[in-house]
Design a protein around this motif. Structure first.
Motif, PDB file in Angstrom:
ATOM      1  N   ASP A 194      77.426  80.502  53.272  1.00 44.06           N
ATOM      2  CA  ASP A 194      78.451  81.535  53.414  1.00 44.06           C
ATOM      3  C   ASP A 194      78.082  82.678  54.360  1.00 44.06           C
ATOM      4  O   ASP A 194      78.929  83.484  54.706  1.00 44.06           O
ATOM      5  CB  ASP A 194      78.896  82.073  52.058  1.00 44.06           C
ATOM      6  CG  ASP A 194      77.785  82.739  51.267  1.00 44.06           C
ATOM      7  OD1 ASP A 194      76.651  82.854  51.764  1.00 44.06           O
ATOM      8  OD2 ASP A 194      78.065  83.145  50.124  1.00 44.06           O
ATOM      9  N   ASN A 195      76.855  82.725  54.829  1.00 38.91           N
ATOM     10  CA  ASN A 195      76.484  83.780  55.779  1.00 38.91           C
ATOM     11  C   ASN A 195      77.112  83.567  57.162  1.00 38.91           C
ATOM     12  O   ASN A 195      77.006  84.455  58.011  1.00 38.91           O
ATOM     13  CB  ASN A 195      74.966  83.915  55.885  1.00 38.91           C
ATOM     14  CG  ASN A 195      74.289  82.670  56.422  1.00 38.91           C
ATOM     15  OD1 ASN A 195      74.842  81.576  56.348  1.00 38.91           O
ATOM     16  ND2 ASN A 195      73.096  82.823  56.940  1.00 38.91           N
ATOM     17  N   ILE A 196      77.789  82.446  57.397  1.00 42.03           N
ATOM     18  CA  ILE A 196      78.469  82.229  58.683  1.00 42.03           C
ATOM     19  C   ILE A 196      79.984  82.360  58.581  1.00 42.03           C
ATOM     20  O   ILE A 196      80.703  82.032  59.514  1.00 42.03           O
ATOM     21  CB  ILE A 196      78.086  80.871  59.308  1.00 42.03           C
ATOM     22  CG1 ILE A 196      78.547  79.707  58.430  1.00 42.03           C
ATOM     23  CG2 ILE A 196      76.592  80.794  59.598  1.00 42.03           C
ATOM     24  CD1 ILE A 196      78.524  78.378  59.152  1.00 42.03           C
TER      25      ILE A 196
ATOM     26  N   ILE B 286      85.862  82.292  60.236  1.00 42.33           N
ATOM     27  CA  ILE B 286      87.185  82.876  59.994  1.00 42.33           C
ATOM     28  C   ILE B 286      87.985  83.035  61.290  1.00 42.33           C
ATOM     29  O   ILE B 286      89.130  82.583  61.358  1.00 42.33           O
ATOM     30  CB  ILE B 286      87.071  84.181  59.187  1.00 42.33           C
ATOM     31  CG1 ILE B 286      86.696  83.829  57.743  1.00 42.33           C
ATOM     32  CG2 ILE B 286      88.369  84.978  59.221  1.00 42.33           C
ATOM     33  CD1 ILE B 286      86.357  85.009  56.857  1.00 42.33           C
ATOM     34  N   PRO B 287      87.439  83.625  62.367  1.00 40.64           N
ATOM     35  CA  PRO B 287      88.230  83.723  63.602  1.00 40.64           C
ATOM     36  C   PRO B 287      88.580  82.356  64.204  1.00 40.64           C
ATOM     37  O   PRO B 287      89.675  82.173  64.740  1.00 40.64           O
ATOM     38  CB  PRO B 287      87.337  84.517  64.551  1.00 40.64           C
ATOM     39  CG  PRO B 287      86.353  85.213  63.692  1.00 40.64           C
ATOM     40  CD  PRO B 287      86.174  84.348  62.483  1.00 40.64           C
TER      41      PRO B 287
ATOM     42  N   ILE C 188      83.719  72.158  48.503  1.00 41.10           N
ATOM     43  CA  ILE C 188      84.025  72.131  49.930  1.00 41.10           C
ATOM     44  C   ILE C 188      84.937  73.324  50.174  1.00 41.10           C
ATOM     45  O   ILE C 188      85.854  73.578  49.398  1.00 41.10           O
ATOM     46  CB  ILE C 188      84.771  70.839  50.336  1.00 41.10           C
ATOM     47  CG1 ILE C 188      83.975  69.592  49.977  1.00 41.10           C
ATOM     48  CG2 ILE C 188      85.133  70.867  51.818  1.00 41.10           C
ATOM     49  CD1 ILE C 188      82.764  69.344  50.831  1.00 41.10           C
ATOM     50  N   TYR C 189      84.701  74.030  51.262  1.00 41.48           N
ATOM     51  CA  TYR C 189      85.506  75.213  51.573  1.00 41.48           C
ATOM     52  C   TYR C 189      86.411  74.933  52.762  1.00 41.48           C
ATOM     53  O   TYR C 189      86.052  74.181  53.667  1.00 41.48           O
ATOM     54  CB  TYR C 189      84.599  76.416  51.835  1.00 41.48           C
ATOM     55  CG  TYR C 189      83.756  76.723  50.635  1.00 41.48           C
ATOM     56  CD1 TYR C 189      84.241  77.519  49.610  1.00 41.48           C
ATOM     57  CD2 TYR C 189      82.487  76.167  50.495  1.00 41.48           C
ATOM     58  CE1 TYR C 189      83.491  77.771  48.476  1.00 41.48           C
ATOM     59  CE2 TYR C 189      81.726  76.413  49.368  1.00 41.48           C
ATOM     60  CZ  TYR C 189      82.233  77.214  48.365  1.00 41.48           C
ATOM     61  OH  TYR C 189      81.487  77.448  47.231  1.00 41.48           O
ATOM     62  N   SER C 190      87.565  75.556  52.737  1.00 42.31           N
ATOM     63  CA  SER C 190      88.547  75.405  53.799  1.00 42.31           C
ATOM     64  C   SER C 190      88.775  76.759  54.457  1.00 42.31           C
ATOM     65  O   SER C 190      88.935  77.767  53.765  1.00 42.31           O
ATOM     66  CB  SER C 190      89.855  74.887  53.202  1.00 42.31           C
ATOM     67  OG  SER C 190      90.879  74.926  54.159  1.00 42.31           O
TER      68      SER C 190
ATOM     69  N   ILE D 251      81.141  72.262  54.654  1.00 51.31           N
ATOM     70  CA  ILE D 251      80.533  71.355  53.688  1.00 51.31           C
ATOM     71  C   ILE D 251      79.081  71.760  53.442  1.00 51.31           C
ATOM     72  O   ILE D 251      78.222  71.555  54.302  1.00 51.31           O
ATOM     73  CB  ILE D 251      80.595  69.903  54.205  1.00 51.31           C
ATOM     74  CG1 ILE D 251      82.038  69.542  54.581  1.00 51.31           C
ATOM     75  CG2 ILE D 251      80.028  68.940  53.181  1.00 51.31           C
ATOM     76  CD1 ILE D 251      82.176  68.246  55.339  1.00 51.31           C
ATOM     77  N   PRO D 252      78.794  72.347  52.271  1.00 53.04           N
ATOM     78  CA  PRO D 252      77.409  72.706  51.946  1.00 53.04           C
ATOM     79  C   PRO D 252      76.564  71.454  51.701  1.00 53.04           C
ATOM     80  O   PRO D 252      77.091  70.367  51.433  1.00 53.04           O
ATOM     81  CB  PRO D 252      77.530  73.516  50.663  1.00 53.04           C
ATOM     82  CG  PRO D 252      78.971  73.841  50.507  1.00 53.04           C
ATOM     83  CD  PRO D 252      79.731  72.787  51.248  1.00 53.04           C
TER      84      PRO D 252
END
Length: 81
Positions: free
Chosen positions: A14-16, A21-22, A52-54, A32-33
């Motif tokens: 999550d540090n990126i 986001i942009p 998984i994050y979108s 995908i971690p």
């Protein structure tokens, strides 16, 4: 290459988020971690393991593909932040 309608970020941490986001203003990104996976069928995601994050439209969400795609369309993502 344009083979699928999304991008992936592997080994996600999550540090990126500030970088992703942009970029999500132009395309959907699946982050995908380590220890997670996303499965596709016919070039579309249909199942995930673990988180998984979108990133889409400059927003972050967690992917919830508990139900395989039906004629009604894909399950959505739940906003987390």
């Amino acid at each position: 290459m344009g083979l699928v309608g999304f991008s992936v970020e592997v080994h996600y941490e999550d540090n990126i988020d500030g970088e992703l986001i942009p970029l999500s203003n132009d395309r959907k990104i699946y982050a995908i971690p380590n220890g997670s996976a996303i499965f596709t069928k016919n070039g579309e995601p249909f199942k995930v393991t673990n988180d998984i994050y979108s990133f889409q439209n400059m927003k972050k969400g967690i992917v919830n593909f508990q139900v395989i795609k039906t004629n009604a369309g894909w399950p959505g993502t739940e906003g987390i932040g």
